[in-house]
Motif scaffolding. Sequence first.
Motif, PDB file in Angstrom:
ATOM      1  N   MET A   1       0.833  -1.177   0.000  1.00 13.97           N
ATOM      2  CA  MET A   1       0.000   0.000   0.000  1.00 13.97           C
ATOM      3  C   MET A   1       0.882   1.248   0.000  1.00 13.97           C
ATOM      4  O   MET A   1       1.779   1.379   0.813  1.00 13.97           O
ATOM      5  N   LEU A   2       0.624   2.165  -0.918  1.00  9.96           N
ATOM      6  CA  LEU A   2       1.400   3.396  -1.034  1.00  9.96           C
ATOM      7  C   LEU A   2       0.877   4.436  -0.055  1.00  9.96           C
ATOM      8  O   LEU A   2      -0.327   4.660   0.048  1.00  9.96           O
ATOM      9  N   SER A   3       1.805   5.075   0.650  1.00 13.63           N
ATOM     10  CA  SER A   3       1.457   6.201   1.519  1.00 13.63           C
ATOM     11  C   SER A   3       2.437   7.331   1.243  1.00 13.63           C
ATOM     12  O   SER A   3       3.584   7.100   0.858  1.00 13.63           O
ATOM     13  N   ILE A   4       1.959   8.550   1.435  1.00 17.52           N
ATOM     14  CA  ILE A   4       2.787   9.742   1.266  1.00 17.52           C
ATOM     15  C   ILE A   4       2.655  10.559   2.532  1.00 17.52           C
ATOM     16  O   ILE A   4       1.547  10.919   2.932  1.00 17.52           O
ATOM     17  N   THR A   5       3.795  10.838   3.161  1.00 15.53           N
ATOM     18  CA  THR A   5       3.783  11.595   4.409  1.00 15.53           C
ATOM     19  C   THR A   5       4.829  12.702   4.358  1.00 15.53           C
ATOM     20  O   THR A   5       5.880  12.553   3.727  1.00 15.53           O
ATOM     21  N   GLU A   6       4.526  13.788   5.049  1.00 13.80           N
ATOM     22  CA  GLU A   6       5.476  14.890   5.114  1.00 13.80           C
ATOM     23  C   GLU A   6       6.637  14.510   6.020  1.00 13.80           C
ATOM     24  O   GLU A   6       6.446  13.900   7.070  1.00 13.80           O
ATOM     25  N   SER A   7       7.819  14.874   5.593  1.00 14.36           N
ATOM     26  CA  SER A   7       9.026  14.646   6.384  1.00 14.36           C
ATOM     27  C   SER A   7       9.463  15.985   6.967  1.00 14.36           C
ATOM     28  O   SER A   7       9.855  16.880   6.228  1.00 14.36           O
ATOM     29  N   ASN A  32       8.807  18.758   2.247  1.00 10.79           N
ATOM     30  CA  ASN A  32       9.306  17.495   1.724  1.00 10.79           C
ATOM     31  C   ASN A  32       8.391  16.348   2.120  1.00 10.79           C
ATOM     32  O   ASN A  32       7.922  16.289   3.258  1.00 10.79           O
ATOM     33  N   TYR A  33       8.194  15.436   1.167  1.00 10.36           N
ATOM     34  CA  TYR A  33       7.321  14.285   1.378  1.00 10.36           C
ATOM     35  C   TYR A  33       8.038  13.015   0.942  1.00 10.36           C
ATOM     36  O   TYR A  33       8.807  13.025  -0.018  1.00 10.36           O
ATOM     37  N   ILE A  34       7.752  11.952   1.639  1.00  7.98           N
ATOM     38  CA  ILE A  34       8.314  10.646   1.326  1.00  7.98           C
ATOM     39  C   ILE A  34       7.175   9.705   0.957  1.00  7.98           C
ATOM     40  O   ILE A  34       6.156   9.640   1.662  1.00  7.98           O
ATOM     41  N   ALA A  35       7.346   8.999  -0.150  1.00  7.03           N
ATOM     42  CA  ALA A  35       6.398   7.953  -0.548  1.00  7.03           C
ATOM     43  C   ALA A  35       6.935   6.625  -0.034  1.00  7.03           C
ATOM     44  O   ALA A  35       8.134   6.348  -0.151  1.00  7.03           O
ATOM     45  N   LYS A  36       6.032   5.834   0.536  1.00  4.05           N
ATOM     46  CA  LYS A  36       6.425   4.530   1.070  1.00  4.05           C
ATOM     47  C   LYS A  36       5.466   3.471   0.554  1.00  4.05           C
ATOM     48  O   LYS A  36       4.274   3.715   0.406  1.00  4.05           O
ATOM     49  N   ILE A  37       6.032   2.310   0.297  1.00  3.50           N
ATOM     50  CA  ILE A  37       5.235   1.121   0.021  1.00  3.50           C
ATOM     51  C   ILE A  37       5.548   0.147   1.139  1.00  3.50           C
ATOM     52  O   ILE A  37       6.704  -0.262   1.301  1.00  3.50           O
ATOM     53  N   ASP A  38       4.529  -0.187   1.908  1.00  2.00           N
ATOM     54  CA  ASP A  38       4.711  -1.099   3.047  1.00  2.00           C
ATOM     55  C   ASP A  38       5.882  -0.671   3.928  1.00  2.00           C
ATOM     56  O   ASP A  38       6.759  -1.463   4.250  1.00  2.00           O
TER      57      ASP A  38
END
Length: 134
Positions: A1-7, A32-38
């Motif tokens: 699942m892809l999530s995008i969070t501010e760093s 700045n934002y980081i995209a994460k998968i799992d």
Amino acid sequence: MLSITESKSPSLISHSMLRELAERAQNGRSRNYIAKIDECEVGFLCYDDWSDQKNGFIYEILVLPEYRGQGVGRSLLSYSEALARRLFCTSIRLEPHAFDRTIDSSWLVSWYIRQGYASMPNNPRMMEKILVGS
């Protein structure tokens, strides 16, 4: 699942390449934002807030090579456009660069065109998408 969070701090980014991008991209207007998968970091977005001038600016989008072709870049782009709309921007701009040199610049420009961006008449290196009414 892809999530995008501010760093909030580059030091919180574990992937060295993405952390380096975040360190380089810091200025008074950037988010700045980081995209994460799992929970695995796979992409980076630096959005510059120029909403006082009714513009958003994408300083950088980068997806790690092993995660390309999975919609991460499109998700980061959509995220930045939604952010610009929430800030009442009428357009969002970028200057396409293949930062890691693994993507051909002409392919990158055509990708942005497919996403609704066009070259700006007064500065052909820059691309813009009008957000009002879209």
